[in-house]
Write an enzyme that holds these catalytic residues in place. Sequence first.
Site, PDB file in Angstrom:
ATOM      1  N   GLU A   1      20.957   2.963 -23.246  1.00  0.00           N
ATOM      2  CA  GLU A   1      21.173   4.207 -22.511  1.00  0.00           C
ATOM      3  C   GLU A   1      22.609   4.723 -22.532  1.00  0.00           C
ATOM      4  O   GLU A   1      22.830   5.930 -22.544  1.00  0.00           O
ATOM      5  CB  GLU A   1      20.741   4.008 -21.052  1.00  0.00           C
ATOM      6  CG  GLU A   1      19.256   3.776 -20.860  1.00  0.00           C
ATOM      7  CD  GLU A   1      18.438   5.011 -21.208  1.00  0.00           C
ATOM      8  OE1 GLU A   1      18.714   6.093 -20.665  1.00  0.00           O
ATOM      9  OE2 GLU A   1      17.531   4.885 -22.052  1.00  0.00           O
TER      10      GLU A   1
ATOM     11  N   SER B   1     -21.022 -19.612  25.464  1.00  0.00           N
ATOM     12  CA  SER B   1     -20.651 -20.861  26.120  1.00  0.00           C
ATOM     13  C   SER B   1     -19.286 -21.392  25.689  1.00  0.00           C
ATOM     14  O   SER B   1     -18.783 -22.336  26.309  1.00  0.00           O
ATOM     15  CB  SER B   1     -21.713 -21.927  25.853  1.00  0.00           C
ATOM     16  OG  SER B   1     -22.927 -21.566  26.489  1.00  0.00           O
TER      17      SER B   1
END
Length: 800
Positions: free
Chosen positions: A90, A458
């Site tokens: 780049e 329960s």
Amino acid sequence: MQLFGRRVAAAGVAVLVAVGVASLAAAIYAGVLFREMPGVAELVDYRPPTATRVYAWDGTLIGEFSKVRRIYVPYDQMPPTLIKAFLAAEDHNFFEHGGVDMGGLSRAMIKDVFNALQGRRPEGGSTITQQVAKNIMKNNDLSVGRKLREAIVATRLEQSLSKRQILELYLNEIWLGYRSYGVGAAAYNYFGRSISDLSLAQCAYLAALPKGPDNYQPIRQKAAAVRRRNLILQSMADLGWVTQAQANVAMAEDLKVESGPSRAKYRDADYFVEEARREALQVKSVGTDLDQGGYYMRTTLDPRLQTAARIALMDGLETYDHLHGWRGAWGHVAIVPGWQQATLAKTPPSERKKWRAAVVTQAAGVVKAQLADDNSVGEIDAADVAWARAGRGLTVGDLIFVEPGDKGGLRLRQVPAVNGALVAMEPQTGRVLALVGGYSYSLSNFNRATQAYRQPGSSFKPFVYATALESGQFTPASVVLDAPISLPGFGGAVWRPENYEKKYLGPLVFRRGLELSLNTMTVRIAMQVGMPRIIATAKRFGVIDKMDPVLAMALGAGETTPFRMTGAYSAFANGGRKVSPHLIEVMENREGKNVFRADTRECSGCDGAFTGDDGPDIAYSGDQLIDPITDYQIQTMLEGVVLRGTAAQARILGRPIAGKTGTTNDFRSAWFMGFSPQIVVGVFVGFDDNRSLGKGETGAVAALPIFIEFMQEAIKGLPPLDFTAPPDTKFAFVGPNREAFRPGTEPKPAAVRVEAPGVGETPFAITPIPSPAPQAPKAALPPPPAVKPPKPPDELKGLY
């Protein structure tokens, strides 16, 4: 001559006016440009949105939260090879220019003239600094004004930041395709590794992507991608940044990438990760910044236990579903070319990776099916065919799911209609070790562990018995009548609570009401203690926030979640202390500063130098909810549920385990809450529409086997610890059982205690047995032989 002079003067005035107008326009234009540009402070403080990464306690990546997938990596942690690859691709003069490379810009402008004549897009000639400037301005138009602003901002960046800082911003901001922003995310998504582990060839490939990720897509455009990668490698060699030999070796390397980007390779924790996200949103300093703030989040998850929990729950739900029959194919097609398209309408659970869509091609005699993905044909296992024919059967054209069998052929598979949840916690701290909120997150992301409010049945009873013991009205030596009882209900009706088998055993010692899950005993205890006390206990333990003061609530008629029940049972497992269940241990921002820590305890000696001695002792936090001896009494009674009660199957685990089954009216929900001294586990099974699971589908039948399968994995490597009594506990034998008592409540020799009668009952007496000398803690249960779990006595069959 005069005329010529006047003309010259007029021309001069016109030029001056034009220059003035142009200068004014330029000034106005420059003002507009500068007004739209960020200030120096914005440039210095600029941070691109970054993903929050979520880790298990052992460092396994389990997910991320992000608007864009970006892993911010500091410059010092980037390998030099990667940096040089991007510079070669780049901007190899990056460290020499001042933000704008005039030579490169001039060359680009000349080239753009030819591009314009040919109708091509201009290139621009931007440096890395200019690309960072463009990202900051978030403007991608190709106007001259944008280029000027870009150049000005680039110059400002060079003045405000160092070259390393600019390059750090660029490499973390750049779009590289494959759902990747920045090199950190790209390395993970493309190659499944961190940037520090990338090869030279992989670095060069990533550097090829800024020019256009779609042009160099590693699967569809592999040849172009390899050519671009090799050009960058050669450029690095020409610049002297690698040797030609190194470049040649890298050029010969094949380009192999992950099949697709993913947030994490570990995918068993989807329910957990989503719940952790909700928890993180409650942290004030994080809030809505969660998906872009780049936070580090370490959770409490144990991946080994999470995987075991997911498998146990799926296996248990599939077992239930199989027992309740084949519901039929999920689709039907005419077997003509293109029939495979119909299989796209429904996908198997992603957690069952071997399941495949198929169509039945032969239904008479031997049943055959053709797979949708490769058109191969196989025979369906005979046992599965018999199972299907006992249900809705199979016909040609039926769309089904199959799985390759271990011995060849195909096994018929069906997505369960039932669902459930499993939660595992560390009882001393409330750390959530595993959380599964349903059969399959890919099919339903509704979290039944935290969002489904159901009656616990329960499994609520231990809170009633704990309240009774804590009140002083009952001790383990108390005897309570198990017999039919009639009570006034709403609107003049009569409420007659019944035991599951509608059998009644008469006067029983206190613990048997819990071990056998006897409803009438529990109601009599609740009547004597009073519902206000029981409600206060439930709230204190965190079971429920609001409960009506009616006796039905003592049998678990209120609504809660598996997550809350597991947190509440943690107090039973840890000596009666309240814990705060949590999924997140630590959160840090991108600078490494703590923004959240679950453990807020102070440690005065933790900063000292290591001396070789034991580390500092840090007391557990959390309020004492009940007396430690009361808690130990409940522990031993719940251990009795496993040894000789409704959860006798769990004896197969071969170590001290306590727990309680739970079943609601009409078998709508099945529960099992169980624990050892090291881990507490809650299991829930039920339909999302709350319809009945079917007659006999109790907690012992539908939920307990899931607990057992999970615990068989969870206890690996853990010592078989027994439940430990507090130091001042008194002991006495009540019948065959050695019971624990708070000092002063133990039975005295030759004393007789008369219990208060229930409604319509006759008083009765018990004779306590003198307390023997204190004994050593019980040894761990020996593992049973490798046979079927012991069958409960007939009186326990199908009990709650």
